[in-house]
Write a protein that holds these residues in place. Sequence first.
Motif, PDB file in Angstrom:
ATOM      1  N   VAL A 159       0.861  -1.181   0.000  1.00  0.00           N
ATOM      2  CA  VAL A 159       0.000   0.000   0.000  1.00  0.00           C
ATOM      3  C   VAL A 159       0.902   1.237   0.000  1.00  0.00           C
ATOM      4  O   VAL A 159       1.781   1.373   0.861  1.00  0.00           O
TER       5      VAL A 159
ATOM      6  N   THR B  61      -1.829   0.527  -4.766  1.00  0.00           N
ATOM      7  CA  THR B  61      -1.282  -0.738  -4.254  1.00  0.00           C
ATOM      8  C   THR B  61      -0.261  -1.373  -5.185  1.00  0.00           C
ATOM      9  O   THR B  61       0.250  -2.456  -4.866  1.00  0.00           O
TER      10      THR B  61
ATOM     11  N   GLY C  48      -6.325   0.530   0.372  1.00  0.00           N
ATOM     12  CA  GLY C  48      -5.736  -0.551  -0.405  1.00  0.00           C
ATOM     13  C   GLY C  48      -6.691  -1.720  -0.557  1.00  0.00           C
ATOM     14  O   GLY C  48      -6.832  -2.284  -1.648  1.00  0.00           O
TER      15      GLY C  48
END
Length: 285
Positions: free
Chosen positions: A167, A229, A176
């Motif tokens: 993340v 992410t 995320g």
Amino acid sequence: MEGKEEDVKLGANKFSERQPIGTAAQDKDYKEPPPAPLFEPGELKSWSFYRAGIAEFVATFLFLYITILTVMGVVKSNSKCSTVGIQGIAWAFGGMIFALVYCTAGISGGHINPAVTFGLFLARKLSLTRAVFYMVMQCLGAICGAGVVKGFQKGVYENNGGGANVVAAGYSKGDGLGAEIVGTFILVYTVFSATDAKRNARDSHVPILAPLPIGFAVFLVHLATIPITGTGINPARSLGAAIIYNKDHAWDDHWIFWVGPFIGAALAAMYHQIVIRAIPFKSRS
């Protein structure tokens, strides 16, 4: 009375269910295939079962090899303008899925992703035996693919994150997780729509075109979520990179890249089966 009866008929048919453009009117004789059995021990004695698993292994191996190599090429460069950039990374992921689904669809179904396999299992498109076997082979293929990239350029790989999903700074774990859920939902929903058995029976061109929307969905999701992410939406891809890179921060948020895709896949399976196809309701009628 005749006029009123005619009005009633017109009113009843005025808002009839619209059919898709094409040869949809020809699907009246279509019969829903029976769900795959939960356990199918006979598969373990079939060469086609193992051949499909090998196809998933090789496809996921190639997928990780090309995509992680592309990521390394972008990350190691001092100027993103001298590389393919984020758009190129997205194209690498989407393009490889397009090519690999096209190559393996006739052998294994071209899943190349445990989340896709999980979604199709929930929809009873394959047995638990095959689903577990596919997931294991996908993860092994991903580990080997990332491992080959590290073998080629160990220093570059270890110094530039190894393509591991984390993340990004400025985003929370919830951000995320949400990105992974929605991104995987888009992918698996596209897989269901592109490979729908009823559409295949109705429109012969659908099986040929199926890899294109699937690859394009992967491309678009990567464009949107790489900054959040690094884009997982594939637990095997995330696991392979994390194991080969094997640094503490690569494991800190790793659960997100399993929980998110599996939730997204489950939601996509439910949406397609219940809302789009209304299969539970048809079985009761």
